[in-house]
Each structure stands twice: as structure tokens, then as C-alpha cells.
Enzyme design. Structure first.
Site, PDB file in Angstrom:
ATOM      1  CB  ALA A 195      -7.621 -17.883 -26.359  1.00  0.00           C
ATOM      2  CB  ALA A 196      -3.476 -18.032 -24.367  1.00  0.00           C
ATOM      3  CG  MET A 197      -1.304 -12.598 -20.698  1.00  0.00           C
ATOM      4  SD  MET A 197      -1.265 -11.549 -22.011  1.00  0.00           S
ATOM      5  CE  MET A 197       0.210 -10.605 -21.959  1.00  0.00           C
ATOM      6  CD  GLU A 198       1.485 -11.935 -25.116  1.00  0.00           C
ATOM      7  OE1 GLU A 198       0.323 -12.581 -25.317  1.00  0.00           O
ATOM      8  OE2 GLU A 198       1.400 -10.807 -25.694  1.00  0.00           O
ATOM      9  CG  ASN A 199       1.657 -13.323 -18.345  1.00  0.00           C
ATOM     10  OD1 ASN A 199       1.269 -12.093 -18.528  1.00  0.00           O
ATOM     11  ND2 ASN A 199       0.733 -14.390 -17.793  1.00  0.00           N
TER      12      ASN A 199
ATOM     13  CG  HIS B 134      -1.085 -16.288 -30.933  1.00  0.00           C
ATOM     14  ND1 HIS B 134      -1.624 -15.625 -31.828  1.00  0.00           N
ATOM     15  CD2 HIS B 134      -0.846 -15.432 -29.788  1.00  0.00           C
ATOM     16  CE1 HIS B 134      -1.746 -14.196 -31.329  1.00  0.00           C
ATOM     17  NE2 HIS B 134      -1.422 -14.258 -30.136  1.00  0.00           N
ATOM     18  CD  GLU B 135      -0.757 -16.720 -26.317  1.00  0.00           C
ATOM     19  OE1 GLU B 135       0.041 -15.748 -25.773  1.00  0.00           O
ATOM     20  OE2 GLU B 135      -1.929 -16.462 -26.902  1.00  0.00           O
TER      21      GLU B 135
ATOM     22  CG  HIS C  49       2.692 -13.026 -28.316  1.00  0.00           C
ATOM     23  ND1 HIS C  49       2.829 -11.960 -28.788  1.00  0.00           N
ATOM     24  CD2 HIS C  49       1.541 -13.517 -28.067  1.00  0.00           C
ATOM     25  CE1 HIS C  49       1.638 -11.651 -29.364  1.00  0.00           C
ATOM     26  NE2 HIS C  49       0.782 -12.514 -28.918  1.00  0.00           N
TER      27      HIS C  49
ATOM     28  CD  GLU D  37      -1.634  -9.925 -29.735  1.00  0.00           C
ATOM     29  OE1 GLU D  37      -1.525 -10.987 -30.281  1.00  0.00           O
ATOM     30  OE2 GLU D  37      -1.112  -9.494 -28.376  1.00  0.00           O
TER      31      GLU D  37
HETATM   32 ZN   LIG Z   1      -1.210 -12.540 -28.977  1.00  0.00          ZN
END
Ligand SMILES: [Zn+2]
Length: 1007
Positions: free
Chosen positions: A385-389, A421-422, A425, A444
Site C-alpha cells: 500500500a505504501a512504504m515509509e522511506n 501509518h506512514e 513510521h 508495524e
Molecule cells: Zn508500516
């Protein structure tokens, strides 16, 4: 990282809500003691290495060690000590002998821990014409333990040149000789099995010295969703390409040689060179930019990052446009997307909430956001869904672009939560990173918990943490964690191939549920204080769960509350599953009646499946005592033993007991039948005396206790007989989730009508009272202020009514579709479009299917596309369903990432079940080849096409399939098998009793 969940409130082919037995569960029994030992070893190892460093420094200074010089002589020195840093592995077998290479540290799955990267200089030439890139990485290394080997990660990289030079001392002293010494490389090679690259040197690297490793290499920009990969979209009928990274958990090594384990934090300076028609982005802002006169290419040099883990590094090359805003603290937030999405304003909502969220988290954690900017990048294709770089979070379009006019509130809610959520992070993940993947839940679980807390900050009326959390997280994960194929939330992983598997719903949802339980035990203020201390102590570094427990324990002790959080939480994190707490009024003559007996045991769906009687938890059990008009006493009891006797306030025959107040605890509660009867009476007469959360909790517990055989089947059915009195969304939502679960078991039984009629009877009055929403184009503001609770309840009732066969509901849906077709204007309220589309397709003729198919192709609104595609799976016509299945897999008419959803949704359609199950087995090789690496997709698919199987024949088919093709599919198949066995068992043991109750008038007694 955000997993691709199906939307919590989505219509599932007329039947079914978010009821997936979700992601992967690894069966790996392990004793608590062993686990603790391993963990302690890591921590001790880290401490030991620091001590070693100090000692060696002292010795080195005392002896005034001479600097390395260029030398071709092969050092015959002692082999390197086995690594001892945090998270470093044990070298297998005996201490290496003196011949050097026999040691072969690359044969271990973990890096040897003899070297630590301090800084990476990475330069990339990105060629978008042929999707290749070439790179040069220069890594400043610190030697921790003497070694002749440099072992780091590299995967699919074609290494061209390598060189090693001496940099200077770790103390910062520079080399006396300019240019430093070159260390000759004896040989260098890839060790593909462990995705490692190895340099064997002519002589040893010495502790406390700094070295520089240079590697140049070539690689492809892959057409899959890992490492540095490409994807495309169309703009003005023209295909445009972009390339972006996905490094979590272990794919940075596919883009540059690196020490690709989270504990090896370093700083990064990145330079990207590419055709000037593209722009490039990375974690940090561009520091300098230059255009080459020769070829017109652009070079962007990005500012140096703070210390971070490799998997958070990110970059992108694209020709997106952006909108931006600035926080009060001066952080620039930009949302990058396709130019048409930006110009239509689809990104504005996410941009707006991100700005507010940065402020929220900074206040909550009392730690500032670390970087000068934060970019959100909306890409058409992404594995998650997404990535928290850090500073460059990447989202799949469906989780970040919102068109307020046409998107439902559940779509908006899901999207909001992904963003929340992201952003969380950026603190839990980017700033403080779990030491190793076994504790991925440390980031997570927090990010998932804060989805609810952060969304409450944005929309206080949604009441997410007190309400929606229960159905979507707690109830959902207790389904999974009640299986004997579940696993502890902290799970040992070593092999690269296993690492993807730790990102499962146990890590996310159980993690969040445990954190919520803890936050409630501690109280918000102390919890916040502990988190603040934890973040400050470990920022720009790594932490293990004990680090968190220590800080939380300290926070409690600072207020005189002496609880050892670590001791309590180890029971919950190192053991699988959860307890069922049974509370009963004392029946014995010896004790006065105001004593209660409390027992705990491991809850399992298959009770005859071996029970692990040794499992015990430290349970913070809140108990309320109430009577018909009020709750008159509340207590917190710590339950540590299998059976305990506790004294409560005064009780008489009419007082009921209620455990787990507001369902803050991660366990189920059962009662003696007399108490169930009193609670049910209370719900029928004055439900409001019991909180909304507990009303939902009683429903979920009752259905699941009955399903697992702890309660007679009639108890939950009688309990939901109060629903006509229920005016709140949450209990209805809990009930419909439980009913859809049952529906899957029952919808092919002869007496199914008994069940569906009973459900419709409960739904009818509230459904008619609330009616249908009317269509009116919303604006962003109206979406934000929508009366969420009423709308969701209305939607839930419509969904229940239509899927269980309410005729009026069917007529209304058909009327909406007919109006759309005849006027070519879609006047269906966004919030119920999925229900209407699906109902319309299932009831109306083939022309409607064609109409929806056409609309699916013509719309460019992502939320609309998704529900149109899902609606196509609702048809009763198996010919059409078959056609859809074939088109999805063999043509590019259906986007690749949606194919799995199509199959799953066909499976959720009672008419499509056999078809999907058959199709899945026939195409398994193709599907496995395509999605195998994205394990969560695989596991979502497997559970999606098997969860409804419930006959002996189907069980045999599943067993045959597992035997013939199931090798290497991970934990999803054993779990599917357990679920299907449970389904078959339920039919054998409980179906008769269930229908028997329905045949009797509901006013009859319990059981
Ligand atoms: Zn996550």
C-alpha cells in the site's frame, strides 16, 4: 510499510465483509527460553563489542600503532574473531583455522559483523531509454574485528571493479601519507545463495581503522516491484515511464552493494544522473544540480542523510508534478503524482492531512520531525500500500489520491489511515529502527496502532481507537491468532527468503492490539512519557523490544507504579495465541457469593487440536458489575494463574459480570450460562448500560466462542436478537462480520433460508428506518465533516439487507443502475456505490455487466475503477466470471496488481466459488511464478480461494493440492488447511444444533 489490505468496509460479492483470514503465519514452534537466550546474546554481543572497542582503542593509543601501508604481502595473521555486534550471527562450526579462506563467513546467512559502514557515497547513471543503470559506490568502513574478508550484500548486480584503500583511524586521525594505502584484493566474487558479495584481501583489516571500499557495477531497472524498478502510466495517450525504489526489507542490495541489515545504519550521499526531461527525488532535498553540456543530462546531488538503515534509502526518476505546503516548523511537504492527478487536485487531501499529522506526531512524541522535507510520491504500481522511506514515502495511487466527489467514506478512511501509518513510521521505523526483523512489529504494530490514534486526531467524531479498532484490528487478528498454526509475534528469522514473511497481520494487528492494551494499562500520560524517552534514547539508531519495555517500566516507576512491563509483555510477544478468560460467579457454599472464579486457558478454534496447556499470560482483566440500570463497580484484576478467586463488590442474582471493559485487552471472555443470560437480557432491555465497545465485543466473543465449541450455538444467535434496538454502528459491524463468516459456512446448505431469514429479521426495522442516502456532490469539506457514524451504519444495513436478500433493497439497487444506464449520469451516492454495483450486476442481465465493464475501462478515478472491477465479479453467470478470470490473467485489460483481487472476489461470490478454486489450482504455476516473491499476495490469494471450502471432498482436494504443488508456498497453505479442517469440523459437530435453535422460536432458552 503498509500492506495491501482489502478495504475494511468493502462489499464482497453481496456477501462478506473484511473477514479475511489474513496474511502469513509461520509455524515455527519455539520455546520462550531459547528465544530470550538468543535475544540476550544479541544485546550482550553488542555491549561486548563496544567494550572491545574501548579496550582496543586504549591499547592502540598506548602502542602508537603505525598506520597501514600499501603492501602486497599476504597477511598470515589470525583469522577474524567471530562477529559480536548486535544482531550478528554466530559463525558455524569450529573456530576458523589459520588458513584464512576456510573460514568462509559468506556461507552464513547474516553478515559477519567484522566491519561497519559509516558513510556511503553513491553515484548512479540512470538510463530510462533501455532501463539500465550503472553505479559507483564508495563506502567508508570501520573495522571492528580484524578480518581479511569484506562481506556485504549484492544481488543481481554486475560488479565491474572493486578497490580497497586505507582511510585513517576511527579516531578521525588522517593518514600521514596522502592518497592512503591501497589494499590489494586477492579475489572477489558473488555468493548468490546469500545474496552476498565477497572481497578476499591480501592482508587483514585492523580493528579501529577506517577503510574505503569502492565498487562500480551495472544493473537493470527491473520490471518487477523490487529494488530499483520501473512502471508506467499513460498521459495524453502516450506511455510514460518512471523508476522508483522499494528496498524494504532486503532489496537495497538489488540497487547497490551495501550492508543490508537494519542495524548497519550509516549516512548516505546520493548523486543521480539522468536525462534532463526527468526529475529525480530522494530522501533529502537536492543540494546542487548541474546540466552536462555534452549530453544534456542532469545531475542532482542530494544532501547527506542522517544515520539510517539501508532499506529506508529511496530515490525516484519520473516526470511527475507536485503540489506543496509548509508546516509552521518550516518542513516542506510535497505530493508528487501524475500531472493530471495533480491538476485535478486528487492529491490535495493527503497533502493537507500530512501537514496536520506532522504537527500531531511532534506533539505526541515530543520529538521533532528530523528532515527538512517530506515528499509523498503516488505511483501507479507498488508491491505494498505504501512504504515509509524517510523523507520520501511512496504510496500506490489508490492509497493516496482522493476525488472527494466520487470516493466513498470507507475509501477515504482507508486512505487516511495509510497516510497516518506512514507518517508515524517517520518516528517508529525511520528514526528508531528495530534491531532485526524478528521484531518488525516494533515498528508495524506502532504504526498500525497510531493509524487509529492519528485518525482520531484528524476526525475526532470517527472514534477510531475506541471503536473501529475493535472490529478491524482486534476481532480480525484474534481469528488468525486462535489457530494452532499461528506464531509468536516476535519470530526468529535468519534466511533472506523468510524475511518477507514477518510482515504479516500478526505483526501488524496483534502488535497494535498489544500496544493498545499496554497503553490502557499504563494510562495515556505515562505511555507517552515512556515513548518519548524511548525515541530520544534510540534516535538515529536501533532498538529491541527490551529497550522499549525498559523505558515504559521506568515511566511507570517514576510514578510509583511498580510493574515490570518486560516480564508482562514477554508472555504476550514470545508466546503465540491468546487466552480465553472465563469468569463465573462462585457456586460453592464455602465462599460468600461476592467472590468470582477466574480461569485462563489458551483459546483455540480446534479444541481437540492439541492444547498447549502450559501457556499462561499475565492478564490485566478489568471487570464490571452491573444491574439493569447501571454499571456499579469496576475493578482491575491481574490474572497470572490458571485459576484464581477474586472478591468483587456486592452481587445478587440479578447482577451481571462483564470482563474486558471497552475491550482494551487482547483476549476473549467467557461466562457461565446464567451470566450470559443476564447480559443478553440487559442488551434486549437497555443496551446503552453496556458500552458500545463491549456490545461489539460481546457479539464477537459469543460467535467465536460458539464456533470454537466453548459455547452453545444458540447463545450468539439469541444475543443478536437485540440488534433491532441497536442504534450504533460498531455492534452492527461486529455482528455483520460474524454473520458473513457464518454465511460462508452455510450458504450451500439446504436450510440456508432459516439463517438468512433470521438475519433479515434482525436487520429489517433499522434498515427501513435509516433508508438510503441521497445523491449530492460532496466537497472536500463535506466529506471531512460527514456524520461518519450514521453513514456507516446506513451503509452496513444496506449491505446486509441486499446481500441476505431483502427485496426492497434489491429493487432500490436495480433502480439506481437503470437510472445510470438510461441517463448516463451516475447519481448513485458514492458511499454505497460498491453495494449497488455489485447487487445490480448479480441481479440484472449481461448488458449491465458489459456496461460496468465499459465504465471500468473509461474511468480514470482510481477508487471508482476498483469497485467497478469488483462489481464484475458479482455476476451469477459463470460464463462471464470465467471470461473475467481469463481476461485478467492473459490480457493487460486488468492491471497486474488487481488480478489477485479478481480471483479472490470471484471466490467470495457463492456462484463463483468452485470456479475460483478450480482456476486457482489450474493456474497455480503461473500465479506462483508471477506473485510468488510478493508473499503477502500469495497468501492473500490462498486464503481468499480456500476459506469457504467446508466439505470433506473439498478438504481432500485441498490436501491433494498441497501435496502435489504446495511446496514452498510458505505458511499460507498449512493455515488454509487448518481453517478448512475447522470448517468441516464445525459442520460435523455444530451445524445441527445451530439450525435446531433457528427452527425453535428465538424466545426459547439459551443453548
Ligand atoms: Zn508500516
Amino acid at each position: 510499510m503498509g500492506l495491501n489490505d482489502s478495504s475494511p468496509g468493502a462489499m464482497r460479492n453481496g456477501r462478506g465483509l473484511s473477514d479475511q483470514w489474513a496474511e502469513s503465519v509461520v509455524v515455527r514452534p519455539r520455546t520462550t527460553e531459547r528465544h530470550i537466550t538468543v535475544h540476550k546474546r544479541l544485546v550482550l554481543g553488542f555491549a561486548a563489542s563496544i567494550l572491545t572497542l574501548i579496550v582496543v582503542t586504549a591499547v592502540a593509543v598506548a602502542l602508537s600503532v603505525r598506520y597501514e601501508e600499501c603492501s602486497g604481502r599476504d597477511s598470515e595473521g589470525l583469522p577474524a574473531e567471530p562477529g559480536s555486534r548486535g544482531g550478528t550471527p554466530r559463525l558455524n562450526g569450529s573456530r576458523a583455522d589459520r588458513t584464512g579462506e576456510d573460514e568462509q563467513p559468506w556461507k552464513n546467512s547474516r553478515l559477519p559483523g567484522t566491519l561497519r559502514p559509516r558513510h556511503y557515497d553513491l553515484r548512479l547513471n540512470v538510463c530510462m531509454d533501455n532501463f539500465t543503470f550503472s553505479g559507483e559506490v564508495s563506502i567508508e568502513l570501520e573495522c571492528l574485528n580484524a578480518t581479511r574478508f569484506i562481506v556485504l550484500h549484492a544481488d543481481r548486480l554486475e560488479v565491474d571493479r572493486v578497490s580497497v584503500t586505507v582511510e585513517g583511524g576511527a579516531s578521525g586521525r588522517q593518514l600521514s601519507k596522502p592518497g592512503g594505502g591501497v589494499i590489494r584484493v586477492h579475489r572477489h566474487f558473488a555468493h548468490a545463495a546469500n545474496q552476498m558479495y565477497v572481497l578476499v584481501l591480501h592482508r587483514e583489516l585492523k580493528p579501529l581503522r577506517l577503510y574505503r571500499l569502492n565498487i562500480s557495477y551495472d544493473a537493470a531497472i527491473e520490471d518487477e516491484l523490487l529494488g530499483f524498478f520501473r512502471s508506467s502510466y499513460t498521459q495524453n495517450r502516450e506511455r510514460r515511464y518512471l523508476a522508483v525504489t522499494q528496498f524494504s526489507p532486503i532489496h537495497a542490495r538489488k540497487a547497490f552493494p551495501c550492508f543490508d541489515e537494519p542495524v548497519y545504519k550509516a549516512t548516505f550521499s546520493l548523486g543521480l544522473r539522468h536525462d534532463a526531461q526527468y526529475a529525480s527525488l530522494s530522501n533529502m532535498p537536492v543540494e546542487s544540480s548541474s546540466l552536462s553540456d555534452e549530453d544534456g543530462w542532469l545531475t542532482n546531488m542530494f544532501a547527506r542523510t542522517p544515520r539510517m538503515s539501508t532499506y529506508y534509502l529511496a530515490w525516484a526518476v519520473c516526470n511527475f508534478t507536485f503540489r506543496e505546503t509548509q508546516t509552521d516548523g518550516g518542513v516542506t511537504i510535497r505530493l508528487y503524482a501524475r500531472p493530471d492527478a495533480i491538476s485535478s487536485g486528487s492529491g490535495d487531501y493527503a497533502l493537507h492531512i500530512t501537514e496536520r499529522l506532522l504537527g500531531f506526531y511532534q506533539d505526541f512524541f515530543k520529538v521533532q520531525y528530523s528532515l527538512p522535507k517530506l515528499d509523498l510520491l503516488a505511483v501507479p504500481k507498488h508491491p505494498y500500500a505504501a512504504m515509509e522511506n524517510w523523507g520520501l514515502s511512496v504510496f500506490v495511487e489508490q492509497k493516496i489520491l482522493l476525488d472527494a466527489d466520487v470516493s466513498s467514506s470507507s475509501y477515504q478512511m482507508e486512505l487516511t489511515m495509510v497516510v497516518v501509518h506512514e507518517i508515524c513510521h517517520q518516528w517508529f521505523g525511520d528514526l528508531v529502527t528495530p534491531m532485526w526483523w524478528e521484531d518488525v512489529w516494533l515498528k508495524e504494530g506502532f504504526a498500525h496502532f497510531f493509524e487509529y490514534v492519528g485518525t482520531d486526531f484528524l476526525f475526532p467524531k470517527w472514534n477510531m481507537e475506541k471503536q473501529r479498532f475493535l472490529t478491524d484490528v482486534l476481532h480480525e487478528v484474534m481469528l488468525l491468532d486462535g489457530l494452532s498454526s499461528s506464531h509468536p509475534i516476535s519470530q526468529e528469522v535468519e534466511q533472506a527468503t523468510d524475511i518477507d514473511r514477518v510482515f504479516d497481520w500478526i505483526a501488524y494487528k496483534k502488535g497494535a492490539a498489544l500496544i493498545r492494551m499496554l497503553a490502557n494499562v499504563m494510562g495515556r500520560t505515562l505511555f507517552q512519557k515512556g515513548l518519548n524517552d524511548y525515541l530520544l534514547s534510540h534516535m538515529y539508531s536501533n532498538a529491541a523490544r527490551d529497550d522499549l519495555w525498559n523505558k515504559l517500566t521506568q515511566a511507570m516507576r517514576s510514578e510509583g507504579r511498580d510493574i515490570d512491563i518486560g516480564e508482562m509483555m514477554d508472555r504476550w510477544t514470545l508466546q503465540m495465541g491468546y487466552p480465553v478468560i472465563t469468569i463465573s460467579k462462585n457456586q460453592s457454599q464455602q465462599l460468600p457469593t461476592h467472590y468470582i472464579i477466574v480461569t485462563q486457558e489458551h483459546f483455540l478454534y480446534g479444541q481437540e487440536v492439541k492444547k498447549n496447556l502450559s501457556l499462561q499470560w499475565q492478564v490485566p482483566l478489568t471487570v464490571a458489575l452491573g444491574n439493569s440500570s447501571s454499571v456499579y463497580s469496576e475493578r482491575l484484576l491481574w490474572i497470572n494463574n490458571n485459576t484464581e478467586i477474586h472478591r468483587l463488590g456486592r452481587m445478587d442474582d440479578n447482577s451481571w459480570l462483564l470482563g474486558n471493559i471497552n475491550q482494551t485487552g487482547y483476549f476473549r471472555v467467557n461466562y457461565d450460562l446464567q451470566n450470559w443470560k443476564l447480559l443478553i437480557q440487559q442488551l434486549h432491555t437497555r443496551p446503552q448500560v453496556i458500552s458500545v465497545g463491549n456490545r461489539a465485543g460481546l457479539i464477537d466473543d459469543a460467535f467465536n466462542l460458539a464456533r470454537a465449541g466453548y459455547l452453545p450455538q444458540g447463545v450468539p444467535l439469541q444475543l443478536i436478537g437485540y440488534l433491532p434496538e441497536e442504534t450504533s454502528f460498531l455492534p452492527w459491524h461486529a455482528a455483520s462480520r460474524a454473520l458473513y463468516q457464518l454465511d460462508k459456512l452455510l450458504d450451500r446448505t439446504d436450510e440456508y433460508r432459516l439463517f438468512s431469514d433470521y438475519v433479515l429479521k434482525q436487520v429489517a426495522s433499522r434498515y427501513h428506518q435509516l433508508g438510503w442516502p441521497t445523491y449530492g456532490p460532496g466537497t472536500e469539506a463535506s466529506v471531512l465533516q460527514a456524520s461518519y457514524q450514521t453513514e456507516e451504519l446506513q451503509r452496513e444495513l444496506i449491505m446486509l439487507a441486499c446481500s441476505f436478500g431483502n427485496k426492497q433493497c434489491h429493487r432500490q439497487a436495480v433502480a439506481f443502475i437503470s437510472d445510470w444506464i438510461s441517463s448516463n449520469k451516475n447519481r448513485i451516492p458514492p458511499n454505497i456505490r460498491d453495494v449497488v454495483y455489485c447487487t445490480g450486476v448479480s441481479l440484472m442481465d449481461e448488458d449491465v455487466w458489459e456496461f460496468i465493464w465499459m465504465k471500468f475501462h473509461s474511468t480514470s478515478v482510481v477508487s471508482e475503477k476498483k469497485i467497478l472491477l469488483e462489481a464484475l465479479t458479482c455476476s451469477d453467470n459463470t460464463f462471464l466470471l470465467n471470461r473475467l478470470l481469463n481476461l485478467s490473467l492473459t490480457s493487460d485489460l486488468v492491471p497486474e496488481q488487481d488480478v489477485i483481487d479478481v480471483i479472490i472476489h470471484v471466490g467470495r461470490n457463492p456462484q463463483g466459488r468452485n470456479l475460483a478454486w478450480k482456476y486457482f489450482r489450474e493456474k497455480w504455476d503461473v500465479l506462483n511464478a508471477r506473485y510468488g516473491e510478493a508473499l503477502f499476495m500469495n497468501s492473500k490469494l490462498i486464503s481468499g480461494v480456500t476459506e469457504f471450502l467446508n466439505t470433506d471432498t473439498e478438504l481432500d482436494e485441498l490436501k491433494d493440492f498441497i501435496q502435489s504443488s504446495g511446496v514452498g508456498a510458505g505458511p499460507a497453505l498449512p493455515r488454509a488447511l487448518e481453517i478448512v479442517e475447522g470448517n468441516v469440523r464445525w459442520h460435523r459437530l455444530h451445524r445441527r444444533q445451530f439450525y435446531q435453535w433457528l427452527r425453535k422460536p428465538p424466545s426459547s432458552s439459551l443453548g
